[in-house]
Design a protein around this motif. Sequence first.
Motif, PDB file in Angstrom:
ATOM      1  N   SER A  21       3.036   5.564   6.001  1.00 29.71           N
ATOM      2  CA  SER A  21       2.048   4.963   5.585  1.00 29.71           C
ATOM      3  C   SER A  21       2.135   3.917   3.485  1.00 29.71           C
ATOM      4  CB  SER A  21       0.595   4.699   5.317  1.00 29.71           C
ATOM      5  OG  SER A  21      -0.424   6.238   4.765  1.00 29.71           O
ATOM      6  N   THR A  22       2.524   5.020   3.198  1.00 35.56           N
ATOM      7  CA  THR A  22       2.547   4.607   2.119  1.00 35.56           C
ATOM      8  C   THR A  22       4.352   3.085   1.798  1.00 35.56           C
ATOM      9  OG1 THR A  22       2.008   6.591   0.806  1.00 35.56           O
ATOM     10  CG2 THR A  22       3.851   5.542  -0.445  1.00 35.56           C
ATOM     11  N   ALA A  23       4.791   3.837   2.680  1.00 34.93           N
ATOM     12  CA  ALA A  23       6.115   3.101   2.776  1.00 34.93           C
ATOM     13  C   ALA A  23       5.991   1.436   3.128  1.00 34.93           C
ATOM     14  CB  ALA A  23       7.268   3.064   3.302  1.00 34.93           C
ATOM     15  N   LEU A  24       5.446   0.999   4.172  1.00 35.13           N
ATOM     16  CA  LEU A  24       4.172   0.590   5.289  1.00 35.13           C
ATOM     17  C   LEU A  24       3.637  -0.388   4.163  1.00 35.13           C
ATOM     18  CD1 LEU A  24       4.320   1.046   8.809  1.00 35.13           C
ATOM     19  CD2 LEU A  24       5.755  -0.430   7.488  1.00 35.13           C
ATOM     20  N   TRP A  25       2.974  -0.284   3.147  1.00 37.64           N
ATOM     21  CA  TRP A  25       1.683  -0.524   1.922  1.00 37.64           C
ATOM     22  C   TRP A  25       2.734  -1.054   1.387  1.00 37.64           C
ATOM     23  CZ3 TRP A  25       1.051  -0.554  -3.262  1.00 37.64           C
ATOM     24  CH2 TRP A  25       0.633  -1.057  -3.797  1.00 37.64           C
ATOM     25  N   ARG A  26       4.098  -0.868   0.466  1.00 33.81           N
ATOM     26  CA  ARG A  26       4.301  -1.765   0.266  1.00 33.81           C
ATOM     27  C   ARG A  26       5.438  -2.827   0.109  1.00 33.81           C
ATOM     28  NH1 ARG A  26       6.945   4.162  -1.413  1.00 33.81           N
ATOM     29  NH2 ARG A  26       5.501   5.260  -3.234  1.00 33.81           N
ATOM     30  N   SER A  27       5.571  -2.555   1.175  1.00 34.42           N
ATOM     31  CA  SER A  27       5.779  -4.067   2.018  1.00 34.42           C
ATOM     32  C   SER A  27       5.503  -4.691   1.857  1.00 34.42           C
ATOM     33  CB  SER A  27       6.318  -3.912   3.276  1.00 34.42           C
ATOM     34  OG  SER A  27       7.666  -2.787   3.262  1.00 34.42           O
ATOM     35  N   ALA A  28       3.987  -4.480   1.928  1.00 29.98           N
ATOM     36  CA  ALA A  28       2.539  -5.923   2.018  1.00 29.98           C
ATOM     37  C   ALA A  28       2.793  -6.073   1.374  1.00 29.98           C
ATOM     38  CB  ALA A  28       1.868  -4.965   2.967  1.00 29.98           C
ATOM     39  N   PHE A  29       2.672  -4.924   0.012  1.00 27.90           N
ATOM     40  CA  PHE A  29       2.309  -6.076  -1.107  1.00 27.90           C
ATOM     41  C   PHE A  29       3.146  -6.737  -1.828  1.00 27.90           C
ATOM     42  CE2 PHE A  29       2.753  -5.112  -5.695  1.00 27.90           C
ATOM     43  CZ  PHE A  29       1.695  -5.212  -6.412  1.00 27.90           C
ATOM     44  N   LEU A  30       4.406  -6.362  -1.430  1.00 28.01           N
ATOM     45  CA  LEU A  30       5.684  -7.160  -2.046  1.00 28.01           C
ATOM     46  C   LEU A  30       5.154  -8.370  -1.099  1.00 28.01           C
ATOM     47  CD1 LEU A  30       8.933  -5.375  -2.016  1.00 28.01           C
ATOM     48  CD2 LEU A  30       7.293  -6.679  -3.779  1.00 28.01           C
ATOM     49  N   LEU A  31       5.152  -8.309  -0.286  1.00 29.15           N
ATOM     50  CA  LEU A  31       4.421  -9.688   0.591  1.00 29.15           C
ATOM     51  C   LEU A  31       3.316 -10.481  -0.027  1.00 29.15           C
ATOM     52  CD1 LEU A  31       5.112  -8.823   3.933  1.00 29.15           C
ATOM     53  CD2 LEU A  31       6.263 -10.238   3.479  1.00 29.15           C
ATOM     54  N   THR A  32       2.344 -10.206   0.168  1.00 33.23           N
ATOM     55  CA  THR A  32       0.682 -10.532  -0.531  1.00 33.23           C
ATOM     56  C   THR A  32       1.257 -10.355  -2.197  1.00 33.23           C
ATOM     57  OG1 THR A  32       0.008  -8.426  -0.689  1.00 33.23           O
ATOM     58  CG2 THR A  32      -0.033  -9.681   1.517  1.00 33.23           C
ATOM     59  N   GLY A  33       1.780  -9.712  -2.605  1.00 31.52           N
ATOM     60  CA  GLY A  33       1.743  -9.755  -4.211  1.00 31.52           C
ATOM     61  C   GLY A  33       0.363  -9.121  -5.345  1.00 31.52           C
ATOM     62  N   ASP A  34      -0.710  -8.459  -3.777  1.00 29.67           N
ATOM     63  CA  ASP A  34      -2.592  -8.312  -4.352  1.00 29.67           C
ATOM     64  C   ASP A  34      -2.777  -7.025  -3.528  1.00 29.67           C
ATOM     65  OD1 ASP A  34      -4.909  -8.543  -3.214  1.00 29.67           O
ATOM     66  OD2 ASP A  34      -4.780  -9.483  -5.238  1.00 29.67           O
ATOM     67  N   ARG A  35      -2.842  -6.253  -4.742  1.00 29.54           N
ATOM     68  CA  ARG A  35      -3.263  -4.225  -3.719  1.00 29.54           C
ATOM     69  C   ARG A  35      -4.403  -4.480  -2.450  1.00 29.54           C
ATOM     70  NH1 ARG A  35      -1.278  -0.691  -7.067  1.00 29.54           N
ATOM     71  NH2 ARG A  35      -0.966  -1.204  -8.495  1.00 29.54           N
ATOM     72  N   HIS A  36      -5.356  -5.321  -2.606  1.00 39.31           N
ATOM     73  CA  HIS A  36      -6.664  -5.609  -2.002  1.00 39.31           C
ATOM     74  C   HIS A  36      -5.752  -6.358  -0.621  1.00 39.31           C
ATOM     75  CE1 HIS A  36      -8.980  -4.155  -4.587  1.00 39.31           C
ATOM     76  NE2 HIS A  36      -8.638  -4.603  -5.691  1.00 39.31           N
ATOM     77  N   LYS A  37      -4.669  -7.344  -0.787  1.00 44.06           N
ATOM     78  CA  LYS A  37      -4.915  -8.042   0.275  1.00 44.06           C
ATOM     79  C   LYS A  37      -3.672  -6.878   1.713  1.00 44.06           C
ATOM     80  CE  LYS A  37      -5.307 -12.863  -1.778  1.00 44.06           C
ATOM     81  NZ  LYS A  37      -4.674 -14.024  -2.540  1.00 44.06           N
ATOM     82  N   ALA A  38      -3.182  -6.739   0.516  1.00 48.73           N
ATOM     83  CA  ALA A  38      -1.634  -6.062   0.774  1.00 48.73           C
ATOM     84  C   ALA A  38      -2.306  -4.785   1.963  1.00 48.73           C
ATOM     85  CB  ALA A  38      -1.003  -5.079   0.222  1.00 48.73           C
ATOM     86  N   GLU A  39      -3.578  -3.858   1.475  1.00 45.99           N
ATOM     87  CA  GLU A  39      -4.426  -3.134   2.508  1.00 45.99           C
ATOM     88  C   GLU A  39      -5.109  -3.871   3.203  1.00 45.99           C
ATOM     89  OE1 GLU A  39      -7.830  -1.827  -0.136  1.00 45.99           O
ATOM     90  OE2 GLU A  39      -5.920  -0.459  -1.705  1.00 45.99           O
ATOM     91  N   ASP A  40      -5.453  -4.945   3.413  1.00 46.29           N
ATOM     92  CA  ASP A  40      -6.011  -5.611   4.244  1.00 46.29           C
ATOM     93  C   ASP A  40      -4.874  -6.405   5.421  1.00 46.29           C
ATOM     94  OD1 ASP A  40      -8.449  -5.573   3.751  1.00 46.29           O
ATOM     95  OD2 ASP A  40      -7.872  -7.711   2.687  1.00 46.29           O
ATOM     96  N   LEU A  41      -3.494  -6.366   5.003  1.00 42.35           N
ATOM     97  CA  LEU A  41      -2.736  -6.322   6.086  1.00 42.35           C
ATOM     98  C   LEU A  41      -1.871  -5.909   6.608  1.00 42.35           C
ATOM     99  CD1 LEU A  41      -0.299  -8.829   6.691  1.00 42.35           C
ATOM    100  CD2 LEU A  41       0.867  -8.366   4.310  1.00 42.35           C
ATOM    101  N   LEU A  42      -2.368  -4.404   6.083  1.00 39.67           N
ATOM    102  CA  LEU A  42      -1.432  -3.234   6.357  1.00 39.67           C
ATOM    103  C   LEU A  42      -2.415  -2.838   7.314  1.00 39.67           C
ATOM    104  CD1 LEU A  42       0.177  -1.353   6.768  1.00 39.67           C
ATOM    105  CD2 LEU A  42      -0.164   0.067   4.681  1.00 39.67           C
ATOM    106  N   GLN A  43      -3.948  -2.973   7.382  1.00 37.19           N
ATOM    107  CA  GLN A  43      -5.053  -2.576   8.180  1.00 37.19           C
ATOM    108  C   GLN A  43      -4.810  -3.265   9.790  1.00 37.19           C
ATOM    109  OE1 GLN A  43      -6.914  -0.094   7.725  1.00 37.19           O
ATOM    110  NE2 GLN A  43      -7.189  -0.408  10.079  1.00 37.19           N
ATOM    111  N   ALA A  44      -4.329  -4.735   9.371  1.00 37.35           N
ATOM    112  CA  ALA A  44      -4.183  -5.557  10.355  1.00 37.35           C
ATOM    113  C   ALA A  44      -3.385  -5.488  11.066  1.00 37.35           C
ATOM    114  CB  ALA A  44      -4.894  -7.278  10.057  1.00 37.35           C
ATOM    115  N   ALA A  45      -2.644  -5.259  10.899  1.00 37.20           N
ATOM    116  CA  ALA A  45      -0.792  -4.569  11.362  1.00 37.20           C
ATOM    117  C   ALA A  45      -1.043  -3.264  12.507  1.00 37.20           C
ATOM    118  CB  ALA A  45       0.565  -4.887  10.531  1.00 37.20           C
ATOM    119  N   LEU A  46      -1.400  -2.787  11.204  1.00 36.29           N
ATOM    120  CA  LEU A  46      -1.951  -1.536  12.027  1.00 36.29           C
ATOM    121  C   LEU A  46      -2.445  -1.534  13.519  1.00 36.29           C
ATOM    122  CD1 LEU A  46      -2.051   1.097   9.207  1.00 36.29           C
ATOM    123  CD2 LEU A  46      -0.058   1.146  10.736  1.00 36.29           C
ATOM    124  N   VAL A  47      -3.729  -2.253  13.038  1.00 38.72           N
ATOM    125  CA  VAL A  47      -5.271  -2.132  14.269  1.00 38.72           C
ATOM    126  C   VAL A  47      -3.685  -2.671  15.256  1.00 38.72           C
ATOM    127  CG1 VAL A  47      -6.924  -4.009  14.993  1.00 38.72           C
ATOM    128  CG2 VAL A  47      -6.858  -2.349  12.866  1.00 38.72           C
TER     129      VAL A  47
END
Length: 179
Positions: A21-47
């Motif tokens: 999850s940490t490595a995947l969150w970093r990728s999500a953060f680089l895609l979104t540029g925002d910590r909270h959006k990265a968390e939402d994006l990773l959560q959606a992908a994990l779902v």
Amino acid sequence: MSEPTTGPAGAAFDDFVAARSTALWRSAFLLTGDRHKAEDLLQAALVKTWRRWDRIGHGSSRSHETAEAYVRRALATTYTDWWRRRWRGELPTGELPERAGDVDEAARAEVRHDVLTALAALPRGQRAVLVLRYFDDLTEQQTADALGVSVGTVKSQASRAMTALRSSPALTDRFGDAA
């Protein structure tokens, strides 16, 4: 659609999330540029991954590779889908916080900000290619598979993105022509 709820499948999914999850969150953060959006994006992908966990398989070391590839593709496609649906007008921004007396961290924060600003100026496809190819260290073929495009598209998008980054005012002001 059956979802794993408990037992070995649920435990395998929990193990996967704990390990990656940490490595995947970093990728999500680089895609979104925002910590909270990265968390939402990773959560959606994990779902999305959780819903298909029984098809992805579990129990072998290869299944983690398969699951990670699935999550990375879900990150990229969900990110693109969100962008297509959302309003793209004004976006609030804020200054990155600096720690008192920690000059190195402040300089690092400024560099991070400049890199994120330059990445944010790229078209979404180019940004996704750079994140998967260079940050996640995927091969051209893996990047192509994750994005559902050809290897040639990955190469051309990466080339265009690197050219854009080299001429980005945010980076040339900081690094000169070496950026």
